[in-house]
Design a protein around this motif. Sequence first.
Motif, mmCIF file in Angstrom:
data_model
loop_
_atom_site.group_PDB
_atom_site.id
_atom_site.type_symbol
_atom_site.label_atom_id
_atom_site.label_comp_id
_atom_site.label_asym_id
_atom_site.label_seq_id
_atom_site.Cartn_x
_atom_site.Cartn_y
_atom_site.Cartn_z
ATOM 1 N N TYR A 1 -8.053 10.831 -4.689
ATOM 2 C CA TYR A 1 -9.381 10.256 -4.515
ATOM 3 C C TYR A 1 -10.020 10.720 -3.210
ATOM 4 O O TYR A 1 -9.420 11.440 -2.435
ATOM 5 C CB TYR A 1 -9.283 8.720 -4.557
ATOM 6 N N ALA B 1 -9.640 14.675 -3.243
ATOM 7 C CA ALA B 1 -10.379 14.918 -4.491
ATOM 8 C C ALA B 1 -11.480 15.953 -4.281
ATOM 9 O O ALA B 1 -11.664 16.867 -5.091
ATOM 10 C CB ALA B 1 -10.973 13.614 -5.020
ATOM 11 N N ARG C 1 -11.366 3.717 -5.603
ATOM 12 C CA ARG C 1 -10.439 4.593 -6.308
ATOM 13 C C ARG C 1 -10.418 4.212 -7.775
ATOM 14 O O ARG C 1 -10.058 3.102 -8.113
ATOM 15 C CB ARG C 1 -9.026 4.480 -5.711
ATOM 16 N N THR D 1 -9.132 5.932 -11.459
ATOM 17 C CA THR D 1 -8.522 7.054 -12.171
ATOM 18 C C THR D 1 -9.465 7.594 -13.227
ATOM 19 O O THR D 1 -9.573 8.807 -13.431
ATOM 20 C CB THR D 1 -7.195 6.606 -12.817
ATOM 21 N N ILE E 1 -12.324 9.741 -11.790
ATOM 22 C CA ILE E 1 -11.897 11.057 -11.319
ATOM 23 C C ILE E 1 -11.484 11.972 -12.472
ATOM 24 O O ILE E 1 -11.817 13.153 -12.510
ATOM 25 C CB ILE E 1 -10.729 10.921 -10.317
#
Length: 738
Positions: free
Chosen positions: A103, A121, A146, A148, A151
């Motif tokens: 991240y 990231a 953050r 998942t 991303i």
Amino acid sequence: MVITDRNDLDDQLFTTFTKSKDILRQIPKQATVRKLSDSQRTNYANGNSTDVNGLYDLLNDRESGGIIFTTIQKFKPEDGEMPVLTDRKNVIIIADEAHRSQYGLEAKVDAKTGEVNYGYAKYLRDALPNASFIGFTGTPIDLEDRSTVAIFGHTIDTYDMTQAVEDEATVRIYYENRIIKLETDEEELTKIDDEFEEITEGQEDFEKDKNRAKWSRMEAIVGSPNRVKKLAEDIVNHYEEKAKSIDGKAMVVCMSRRICVDLYEAITALRPDWHHDDIDKGKIKVVMTGSAADNEKLQKHLGGKQRRELLAKRMKDNSDELKIVIVRDMWLTGFDVPSMHTMYIDKPMKGHNLMQAIARVNRVFKEKSGGVVVDYIGILESLKSALKQYTNTDRQNTGIDTDVAIAVMLEKLEILRDMMHGYDYSKYMGNSQVERMRTIVGGMDFILGKKEEDQKEFKKTALELGKAHALCAATDKGKEKALEVSYFKAVKASLVKLKEKDKTPLSKREIEARLHQMLERSIISEDVIDVFDVMGIKRPEISILSEEFLKEVQEMKQKNLAVEMLKKLLEGNIKTMEKRNLVKSEKFSERLTKALNKYRNQALTNAEVIEELVRMAHDIKKMREEEAELGLSDDEIAFYDALTADDIVKELMEDETLKKIARELTLAIRNNITIDWSVRKSARASMRRVIKRLLSKYDYPPDQALKAMNIVMRQAEKMAGNIYEEVIWSDRVAEEPR
């Protein structure tokens, strides 16, 4: 390209893939440096070097194919911007443990140097701008900074715990609740807050907050000498009883390093032969990190990487006499000891951290039929919540609505620009760190020239901007605004830290000693109680409100304990329900309160109140089944319930019409709560008009309309809270130093 965030994990995966080279039909390579130097390339070309591989070279010295292993740390810029390693489009990134280290698309500025930094990231995507990304994780996270899903995108495939057990890849995890009953001296506890302020006077706010958290009532109670003594006795008895039926290892998880050491001393006082000064001997050890500044008591249990590696080797060897380790954070993730059958948890944990931890005991090993999680601190609700998030294969993974986050970010950015009108902060966007620092200082001075009320508004808005940006940092618009967002965050953070203290503060060690002494005297400990043993109920798996469990509750002899257990479980269900559905949570909460009041007033016997609570559990289950049949989303169901709170409405209106109103209400309200409407009279009035028009459009009964309006407005506030729960951070978290 397979990316991990630890060298040992990189080596482990690389070795596994290398063993499969015949199946893969190519030999995997492990990148040891980012780019080969000229001399290294020459040696490599001449065949004189085979142990050094450059990531840049492995990516570009081939047309296609190839499996490359590396760590994410190789994507940290050495000076300034991260260079492009390759712009080719046929690169696929596979990130293992994708819930961590992946991240950081938003900019962060160093308040001392003016240097702007990002997380891995951004640097990874700068280096490989056209690559595709796939993330592997057992515990996807969805936090304010953050996510998942944000991303890596939506879930492609899920292999959950249930399937793993069915495939015999893991064993079942069983839950055991062992409560250490406590009493507190309330007269002493009431003095704590005043004494705390006096003792910590002179400390910076963030240091004071850290001490407040560290020496909270919870930590004081959990780490009090009497309780630690009882905890040690129970762990020793439990482990020794367990060892009669199965040989294996155990792990104890404590709240703090101090408690780890205190517990070790309490256990070895009971079993002196378990202790040994030598690292390669002894039945129990503490595993933790520390520094030279730690006190002598902790120093005995500290050591470097070599000590931890030796203890890890001993722990993984089932024939070694080391059977129990005490930890705070170490070894809770990625540490596999198949023979570990029990984890004693005395530390609050939740979400992915809890799931990662309990997975230490689900490995397959010889005759081991299952792993046991022994709970001393009350993690049941967190465990049920985590299981619901991570093992429900039917869960719809909708992720984050980044359009809403972008809209909020742009709105807050515009407000802050207006507040800074008259001050030019454009030099912050340049490359000079000196100019950045001057611009931050200038911005602080400009804001301090405003009224106190305006200063507070600036800090509040900058906080909201930062949180909104964190949610959409992966988008093009988020990347575009990252540097400007970091400016406002830097000015705000610097203003917050601008505090002066005249009194000479106590040293850190003096503060800790005073607080420990102050809190210790308020704690009195009693005996350990195994709730399920007392009730005569077999220890359940985590499906606590199952028919089998409820039946056993009705039939058990210890009725008062049964009432308390059912009460706690129902309260947990109602609390979860409250986040989404106001009408039903209030209905069940009122029903529970009424039943318990009758019981306390002796209008109901304990058998009768148990019967009523079991009925409630059945009704909650039935309610969920009926909701599934409505064909509505959670928010739509909540508004459907708000509209039908008055029973007569269902008699006067068609059910399909009510569903249609609920759907349109949900859509209309979602479209009107992108601003902070709940505290603005004009916005609330506008919302009421929207609702009123909808009710009128479908001829909602006028006599019930006012009541429905009020309930719908309250439910809309709940809905707004759910939509923005990732944006609104607590002041404490936001004020922590970066």
